[in-house]
Design a protein around this motif. Structure first.
Motif, PDB file in Angstrom:
ATOM      1  N   GLU A  32      91.162  69.194  91.130  1.00  0.00           N
ATOM      2  CA  GLU A  32      89.381  69.461  90.749  1.00  0.00           C
ATOM      3  C   GLU A  32      88.717  68.875  91.973  1.00  0.00           C
ATOM      4  O   GLU A  32      88.102  69.779  92.352  1.00  0.00           O
ATOM      5  CB  GLU A  32      89.078  68.578  89.456  1.00  0.00           C
ATOM      6  CG  GLU A  32      87.990  68.402  89.617  1.00  0.00           C
ATOM      7  CD  GLU A  32      86.868  67.573  87.833  1.00  0.00           C
ATOM      8  OE1 GLU A  32      86.448  67.473  88.563  1.00  0.00           O
ATOM      9  OE2 GLU A  32      88.116  66.753  87.330  1.00  0.00           O
ATOM     10  N   ASN A  35      88.948  71.735  94.446  1.00  0.00           N
ATOM     11  CA  ASN A  35      88.618  72.489  94.081  1.00  0.00           C
ATOM     12  C   ASN A  35      86.213  72.650  93.648  1.00  0.00           C
ATOM     13  O   ASN A  35      85.674  73.520  94.576  1.00  0.00           O
ATOM     14  CB  ASN A  35      88.182  73.087  93.283  1.00  0.00           C
ATOM     15  CG  ASN A  35      87.340  74.380  92.378  1.00  0.00           C
ATOM     16  OD1 ASN A  35      87.800  75.080  92.995  1.00  0.00           O
ATOM     17  ND2 ASN A  35      87.451  74.985  90.478  1.00  0.00           N
ATOM     18  N   THR A  39      84.186  75.389  96.706  1.00  0.00           N
ATOM     19  CA  THR A  39      83.159  75.427  96.579  1.00  0.00           C
ATOM     20  C   THR A  39      82.032  75.204  97.482  1.00  0.00           C
ATOM     21  O   THR A  39      80.985  76.122  97.681  1.00  0.00           O
ATOM     22  CB  THR A  39      82.978  75.102  94.578  1.00  0.00           C
ATOM     23  OG1 THR A  39      84.060  76.124  94.440  1.00  0.00           O
ATOM     24  CG2 THR A  39      82.406  76.107  94.394  1.00  0.00           C
ATOM     25  N   HIS A  49      83.370  77.506  88.728  1.00  0.00           N
ATOM     26  CA  HIS A  49      84.773  77.081  89.551  1.00  0.00           C
ATOM     27  C   HIS A  49      83.506  75.736  89.393  1.00  0.00           C
ATOM     28  O   HIS A  49      84.422  74.420  89.281  1.00  0.00           O
ATOM     29  CB  HIS A  49      84.276  77.612  90.902  1.00  0.00           C
ATOM     30  CG  HIS A  49      84.770  78.128  91.611  1.00  0.00           C
ATOM     31  ND1 HIS A  49      85.877  79.226  91.181  1.00  0.00           N
ATOM     32  CD2 HIS A  49      83.893  79.670  91.942  1.00  0.00           C
ATOM     33  CE1 HIS A  49      86.192  80.466  91.281  1.00  0.00           C
ATOM     34  NE2 HIS A  49      85.017  80.656  91.791  1.00  0.00           N
ATOM     35  N   PRO A  63      87.808  75.218  84.349  1.00  0.00           N
ATOM     36  CA  PRO A  63      87.827  75.701  85.562  1.00  0.00           C
ATOM     37  C   PRO A  63      88.408  76.446  86.265  1.00  0.00           C
ATOM     38  O   PRO A  63      89.708  76.256  86.245  1.00  0.00           O
ATOM     39  CB  PRO A  63      86.585  74.366  86.526  1.00  0.00           C
ATOM     40  CG  PRO A  63      85.986  73.508  85.470  1.00  0.00           C
ATOM     41  CD  PRO A  63      87.515  74.152  84.256  1.00  0.00           C
ATOM     42  N   PHE A  65      90.156  77.528  89.428  1.00  0.00           N
ATOM     43  CA  PHE A  65      89.488  77.090  91.092  1.00  0.00           C
ATOM     44  C   PHE A  65      89.563  78.443  92.306  1.00  0.00           C
ATOM     45  O   PHE A  65      89.979  79.874  92.279  1.00  0.00           O
ATOM     46  CB  PHE A  65      91.803  76.881  91.398  1.00  0.00           C
ATOM     47  CG  PHE A  65      92.246  75.498  92.798  1.00  0.00           C
ATOM     48  CD1 PHE A  65      91.419  74.778  93.010  1.00  0.00           C
ATOM     49  CD2 PHE A  65      91.482  76.527  93.666  1.00  0.00           C
ATOM     50  CE1 PHE A  65      91.769  73.908  93.924  1.00  0.00           C
ATOM     51  CE2 PHE A  65      92.234  75.884  95.316  1.00  0.00           C
ATOM     52  CZ  PHE A  65      92.172  74.750  95.302  1.00  0.00           C
ATOM     53  N   ASN A  66      88.837  78.280  93.172  1.00  0.00           N
ATOM     54  CA  ASN A  66      88.169  78.984  94.246  1.00  0.00           C
ATOM     55  C   ASN A  66      89.337  79.803  95.114  1.00  0.00           C
ATOM     56  O   ASN A  66      89.920  79.411  95.009  1.00  0.00           O
ATOM     57  CB  ASN A  66      87.223  78.092  94.473  1.00  0.00           C
ATOM     58  CG  ASN A  66      86.270  79.452  95.593  1.00  0.00           C
ATOM     59  OD1 ASN A  66      86.483  79.980  96.374  1.00  0.00           O
ATOM     60  ND2 ASN A  66      85.468  78.649  95.946  1.00  0.00           N
ATOM     61  N   SER A  67      89.123  81.226  94.055  1.00  0.00           N
ATOM     62  CA  SER A  67      90.218  82.216  95.467  1.00  0.00           C
ATOM     63  C   SER A  67      90.132  82.574  96.338  1.00  0.00           C
ATOM     64  O   SER A  67      91.161  81.943  97.305  1.00  0.00           O
ATOM     65  CB  SER A  67      89.934  83.503  94.199  1.00  0.00           C
ATOM     66  OG  SER A  67      88.733  83.818  94.862  1.00  0.00           O
ATOM     67  N   HIS A 104      92.991  73.796  88.490  1.00  0.00           N
ATOM     68  CA  HIS A 104      93.246  72.145  88.846  1.00  0.00           C
ATOM     69  C   HIS A 104      95.025  72.037  88.397  1.00  0.00           C
ATOM     70  O   HIS A 104      94.996  72.501  87.191  1.00  0.00           O
ATOM     71  CB  HIS A 104      92.301  71.788  88.193  1.00  0.00           C
ATOM     72  CG  HIS A 104      90.716  71.680  88.881  1.00  0.00           C
ATOM     73  ND1 HIS A 104      89.878  71.465  87.068  1.00  0.00           N
ATOM     74  CD2 HIS A 104      90.743  72.650  89.180  1.00  0.00           C
ATOM     75  CE1 HIS A 104      89.238  71.956  88.227  1.00  0.00           C
ATOM     76  NE2 HIS A 104      88.919  72.662  89.333  1.00  0.00           N
TER      77      HIS A 104
END
Length: 160
Positions: A32, A35, A39, A49, A63, A65-67, A104
């Motif tokens: 987490e 992320n 972000t 996110h 949420p 995870f940011n790609s 996460h």
């Protein structure tokens, strides 16, 4: 003195023939904190996110995870066994896809397959290599992939 200590960890152009598959040893459990930090550092306000309440009401229920960090990890994990000390430059990324979400707590592993390789026409002692990087989660599901074109040094004439 051990000669191997002077050799880069990455592979030279000649060590990357088409068809080579490298299953990278490093794995990474994403958190987490990763992320949220990535972000916010990249100025991405996407609530998928950052907003747990918002994300809980989506089809994912949590949420994502940011790609873009998944992409960065995919390339980063490959560096030690592929290009550390032997890369001249990254030339491009194409065909980036994220077929499954990352959450996460997922643990990511990466493999790289060499799909193209040729000597540089304009730079003596260098060659172009395209690898397809593939990232899998702990369940073996493909979560990300891309093609990455790189310019590599050729092996020096001297023994390393």
């Amino acid at each position: 003195m051990n000669e191997d200590l002077n050799r880069p960890a990455g592979r030279y152009f000649e060590e990357l023939p088409v068809g080579t598959v490298i299953r990278h040893r490093i794995t990474r459990t994403v958190t987490e904190s990763d992320n949220i930090l990535f972000t916010t550092l990249t100025m991405n306000p996407q609530p998928l996110h950052l907003d747990f309440d918002f994300a809980s009401k989506t089809e994912f229920g949590q949420p994502l995870f940011n790609s873009m960090m998944t992409l960065a990890l995919m390339v980063g994990i490959s560096v030690h066994e592929l290009s550390l000390g032997t890369l001249v430059a990254n030339l491009g990324l194409t065909d980036v896809t994220f077929p499954k979400p990352v959450f996460h707590g997922d643990t990511l592993r990466v493999e790289s397959e060499i799909i193209e390789a040729r000597e540089s026409k304009s730079r003596a002692g260098q060659g172009l290599v395209t690898a397809e990087h593939r990232t899998y989660n702990q369940r073996g599901e493909l979560v990300a992939q891309c093609k990455r074109t790189m310019l590599f040094h050729k092996r020096p004439d001297i023994d390393i």
